[in-house]
Every structure is written in structure tokens, then in C-alpha cells.
Design a protein around this motif. Structure first.
Motif, mmCIF file in Angstrom:
data_model
loop_
_atom_site.group_PDB
_atom_site.id
_atom_site.type_symbol
_atom_site.label_atom_id
_atom_site.label_comp_id
_atom_site.label_asym_id
_atom_site.label_seq_id
_atom_site.Cartn_x
_atom_site.Cartn_y
_atom_site.Cartn_z
ATOM 1 N N LEU A 153 -3.150 7.160 6.746
ATOM 2 C CA LEU A 153 -4.782 7.200 7.312
ATOM 3 C C LEU A 153 -5.808 7.331 6.182
ATOM 4 C CD1 LEU A 153 -6.988 7.637 9.435
ATOM 5 C CD2 LEU A 153 -6.614 9.982 9.411
ATOM 6 N N TYR A 154 -5.412 8.084 5.085
ATOM 7 C CA TYR A 154 -6.246 8.114 3.952
ATOM 8 C C TYR A 154 -6.325 6.800 3.179
ATOM 9 C CZ TYR A 154 -6.028 13.228 4.844
ATOM 10 O OH TYR A 154 -6.027 14.509 5.531
ATOM 11 N N SER A 155 -5.354 6.187 2.950
ATOM 12 C CA SER A 155 -5.260 4.934 2.354
ATOM 13 C C SER A 155 -6.106 3.856 2.954
ATOM 14 C CB SER A 155 -3.686 4.511 2.169
ATOM 15 O OG SER A 155 -2.882 5.427 1.316
ATOM 16 N N GLY A 156 -5.792 3.860 4.377
ATOM 17 C CA GLY A 156 -6.741 2.851 4.972
ATOM 18 C C GLY A 156 -8.202 3.154 4.870
ATOM 19 N N PRO B 58 -9.544 -17.703 -5.363
ATOM 20 C CA PRO B 58 -8.602 -16.627 -5.973
ATOM 21 C C PRO B 58 -8.972 -15.334 -5.517
ATOM 22 C CG PRO B 58 -9.060 -18.303 -7.434
ATOM 23 C CD PRO B 58 -10.001 -18.579 -6.420
ATOM 24 N N THR B 59 -10.002 -14.889 -5.495
ATOM 25 C CA THR B 59 -10.664 -13.545 -4.874
ATOM 26 C C THR B 59 -10.132 -13.502 -3.633
ATOM 27 O OG1 THR B 59 -12.119 -13.468 -6.519
ATOM 28 C CG2 THR B 59 -12.470 -11.866 -4.961
ATOM 29 N N LEU B 60 -10.660 -14.491 -2.608
ATOM 30 C CA LEU B 60 -10.479 -14.238 -1.219
ATOM 31 C C LEU B 60 -8.778 -14.113 -1.134
ATOM 32 C CD1 LEU B 60 -11.454 -14.397 1.584
ATOM 33 C CD2 LEU B 60 -11.270 -16.779 1.683
ATOM 34 N N THR B 61 -8.090 -14.828 -1.791
ATOM 35 C CA THR B 61 -6.591 -14.816 -1.663
ATOM 36 C C THR B 61 -5.940 -13.503 -1.942
ATOM 37 O OG1 THR B 61 -6.495 -17.270 -1.925
ATOM 38 C CG2 THR B 61 -4.334 -15.891 -2.164
ATOM 39 N N ILE B 62 -6.458 -12.943 -3.018
ATOM 40 C CA ILE B 62 -6.139 -11.842 -3.495
ATOM 41 C C ILE B 62 -6.290 -10.364 -2.362
ATOM 42 C CG2 ILE B 62 -6.528 -9.942 -5.251
ATOM 43 C CD1 ILE B 62 -6.779 -12.217 -7.216
ATOM 44 N N LEU B 63 -7.582 -10.561 -1.962
ATOM 45 C CA LEU B 63 -8.066 -9.612 -0.826
ATOM 46 C C LEU B 63 -7.074 -9.737 0.338
ATOM 47 C CD1 LEU B 63 -12.007 -9.673 -1.240
ATOM 48 C CD2 LEU B 63 -10.441 -7.776 -1.937
ATOM 49 N N ILE B 64 -6.874 -10.886 0.868
ATOM 50 C CA ILE B 64 -6.275 -11.225 2.151
ATOM 51 C C ILE B 64 -4.638 -10.616 1.928
ATOM 52 C CG2 ILE B 64 -5.190 -12.905 3.674
ATOM 53 C CD1 ILE B 64 -7.419 -14.641 3.162
ATOM 54 N N GLY C 78 -0.639 -6.771 3.013
ATOM 55 C CA GLY C 78 0.664 -6.049 2.564
ATOM 56 C C GLY C 78 0.263 -4.535 2.807
ATOM 57 N N SER C 79 -1.009 -4.132 2.528
ATOM 58 C CA SER C 79 -1.412 -2.640 3.138
ATOM 59 C C SER C 79 -0.871 -2.310 4.768
ATOM 60 C CB SER C 79 -2.735 -2.182 2.788
ATOM 61 O OG SER C 79 -2.888 -2.338 1.171
ATOM 62 N N ILE D 293 2.724 -2.178 5.169
ATOM 63 C CA ILE D 293 3.438 -0.905 4.787
ATOM 64 C C ILE D 293 3.038 0.208 5.892
ATOM 65 C CG2 ILE D 293 3.049 0.987 3.294
ATOM 66 C CD1 ILE D 293 2.666 -0.984 1.002
ATOM 67 N N PHE D 294 1.696 0.490 6.325
ATOM 68 C CA PHE D 294 1.168 1.353 7.232
ATOM 69 C C PHE D 294 1.876 1.087 8.766
ATOM 70 C CE2 PHE D 294 -3.164 1.028 4.955
ATOM 71 C CZ PHE D 294 -2.661 1.681 3.966
ATOM 72 N N GLN D 295 2.326 -0.104 9.170
ATOM 73 C CA GLN D 295 3.195 -0.165 10.197
ATOM 74 C C GLN D 295 4.323 -0.016 10.013
ATOM 75 O OE1 GLN D 295 2.716 -4.568 11.214
ATOM 76 N NE2 GLN D 295 0.349 -4.185 11.754
ATOM 77 N N GLY D 296 5.050 -0.213 8.904
ATOM 78 C CA GLY D 296 6.348 0.330 8.664
ATOM 79 C C GLY D 296 6.460 1.791 8.671
ATOM 80 N N VAL D 297 5.464 2.643 8.014
ATOM 81 C CA VAL D 297 5.469 4.060 8.064
ATOM 82 C C VAL D 297 5.569 4.344 9.848
ATOM 83 C CG1 VAL D 297 4.190 6.173 7.792
ATOM 84 C CG2 VAL D 297 4.417 4.418 6.014
#
Length: 317
Positions: free
Chosen positions: A233-236, A265-271, A276-277, A280-284
């Protein structure tokens, strides 16, 4: 006289059982007239000759009992089976590979007689352990200490003496996804530390692989705390705030400088970062949901194929 149970979960430990029994039997002789002893072996689905060796010993020593589980349920569940079937006023839980030295047991018994109900062994030296395993263990306990809702004792495992009041308390906890180390702390009662030097395995190779240790680490974090969900939650919230700040930056930049097509490139990195975040949260959340799913099935923690025991009168002879 008080009865003390040696409880030994075993999985493919045929090379160590005779030596373990010899040492425990010699130890029990030093307490003749003071205590009675029970030797309880829990066979956790061994595929070697472990159970047959115990059966042969049981024909020679009426103090020996054994529980043969229907398959390999894992050490945590095997320990529960031992707690369920031990008769002692106290139980001494230890591994079959002799990494838990029987020479420490007299000190445990002394502290028990002094009034302590949970006398736990703390490793001061780990002989035979790799540098990677030692350092990863230290790191794990630090992380677990920050997540757990109960105190975490580093370098403390399952080698301990438990009074009957502790045994009865743990057996009331019928979770199938067990992390007994936190249960020891959760039940409370009077505790005492006894230091020992961990010996090398008497024979054979460790049954713990890297995957098993990682799974145990995840269970330790998830089983006793919702801190991982709170961290998600805090990370989100943090990622959302950073994204909002970046959005304001792009808006102001566009108004002042104008729009520029480059930015892929910026858009790709953000997506990729945000995707990925989310995974990870769904995995938790999936770890917690998976544990809920397993518990609501309400299956018994283990099944027994065979159980051999002696009456208390036989044990006392």
C-alpha cells in the motif's frame, strides 16, 4: 517420576538414527531414578530405511514410539504430529542429523526444573554451514524482525525443551500452513536461552535446498504479519505521488517549451516500471489469498499410516 519425550522428526535419515539413539540412550541412563523417557520418532514420508531401523530399535526398547505419516508433509507438520502424540511432561524437539548436540540437553532439563517452560537452544557457531547460508540467514532474520508482529529470535530454531503447558498450547493451533518458530513466541510462557555449538551432520546431505529455504522465508513473513500488504500500500502511494509529480512536470514543460514527439523511451520505462510494480503487489496479495484458500479447505494437517506406542507403565520400566 516425570516423563520426558525426545521428539525426532526424520526424513531419509537412516545413516544417523542408530547413533542418535545411542547418544540419547546413554544420556537417559545418567538420569536413572530421576526421570522416565520416551523416544518418539516421526517418519515424514522417508523413502529409505529410516522407519525399519526405528522399528528394529522398538523391539529392543519399549520406550520407543513412532508415527509414520502417510507421505512427506514437511518438517513443520511432522513436528505437529510429534506434539500431538508425545506423552511427556516435557518434550525435547531435535533433528535426527545430530546437528543439535545431545550434550546440551542436561542444561535444558536443569533450566526446566528451575521453572522455565520454553528452554530454547541458540546457535553460537554453525559448523559445516557455507558462508552464503550463514550470511543469508542473518539477513533473513533482520528482514523477518521488521515484518513480524511477535519478537524474532535470530539463530534460534526448533532445538528446545517445551513444558506440557506449551505443548498443549501449540497443539491447539491447527493451521496447515505452519511456521512454528513464530508460534513458540506467540504462545508466550517463561522462556530461557541456552547456547550451543551446532555440529556438522553426522552423515548424509541436508534435505534443505535453496527453494525450501526461500519458501520458508516467505512463510515466515506472510504467516505472522500483514506488513507485506501494508508495504504494498505504501509503495503504491509513493509511486502514485511520483507519477503525479512527473505528470505536473511534463504539463509545465509542455506549456512553456512546447510538446516534443521524442519521449518514447521515457514512456516505455514508466509503463514497464508501473506494470512490474503492479505484478509485485498482486503477487504479495496472491500469497495471502493462497494461504486463505488452503486454510478454508479445513483439511487435517497430516494423515497417519501407522502409529506404534508404549503404555506409560511400559515407558516407566
Amino acid at each position: 517420576m516425570k516423563l520426558i519425550t525426545f521428539c525426532v522428526p526424520m526424513y531419509n535419515e537412516s545413516e544417523s538414527i542408530n547413533e542418535l539413539y545411542r547418544q540419547l540412550n546413554e544420556l537417559s541412563k545418567s538420569y536413572t531414578g530421576q526421570y522416565d523417557f520416551e523416544f518418539l520418532f516421526v517418519n515424514d514420508g522417508s523413502i529409505d530405511n529410516s522407519l525399519n531401523i526405528v522399528k528394529d530399535l522398538a523391539t529392543e526398547d519399549s520406550r520407543i514410539s513412532y508415527v509414520d505419516l502417510s507421505r512427506n508433509f514437511g518438517k513443520e507438520v511432522a513436528m505437529l504430529a510429534g506434539f500431538d502424540h508425545c506423552k511427556g511432561d516435557a518434550v525435547i524437539m531435535m533433528d535426527a542429523d545430530l546437528q543439535h548436540p545431545p550434550g546440551t540437553i542436561p542444561q535444558m532439563i536443569t533450566e526446566w526444573e528451575n521453572g522455565y517452560q520454553d528452554v530454547y537452544g541458540k546457535r553460537v557457531t554453525q559448523n559445516g554451514e557455507s558462508f552464503f547460508k550463514k550470511e543469508s540467514s542473518k539477513l533473513y532474520y533482520k528482514i523477518l524482525g521488521n515484518f513480524s508482529q511477535v519478537p524474532v529470535l535470530p539463530a534460534v530454531g526448533d532445538f528446545r525443551l517445551l513444558d506440557r503447558v506449551c505443548i498443549d498450547s501449540i497443539t491447539k493451533i491447527r493451521e496447515s500452513q505452519r511456521y512454528t518458530k513464530s508460534m513458540y513466541m506467540w504462545i508466550g510462557f517463561k522462556k530461557k536461552e541456552v547456547e550451543f555449538v551446532s555440529s556438522e551432520r553426522f552423515a548424509g546431505e541436508t534435505k534443505w535446498k535453496l527453494g525450501n529455504l526461500i519458501q520458508l522465508a516467505i512463510n515466515g513473513i506472510v504467516s505472522d504479519s500483514t506488513a507485506a500488504l501494508r508495504l504494498s500500500l505504501y509503495s503504491g502511494i509513493f509511486i502514485s505521488l511520483m507519477s503525479f509529480v512527473y505528470m505536473i512536470y511534463i504539463l509545465v514543460k509542455t506549456l512553456i517549451v512546447g510538446s516534443s514527439t521524442p519521449g518514447f523511451p521515457t514512456l516505455t520505462i514508466l509503463i514497464l516500471f508501473l506494470s512490474g510494480s503492479q505484478l509485485i503487489f498482486q503477487g504479495v496479495m496472491g500469497e495471502y489469498i493462497g494461504k486463505i484458500y488452503t486454510e478454508v479447505k479445513n483439511r487435517p494437517p497430516y494423515l497417519i499410516q501407522e502409529y506404534h506406542t508404549s503404555t506409560k507403565e511400559e515407558v516407566s520400566e
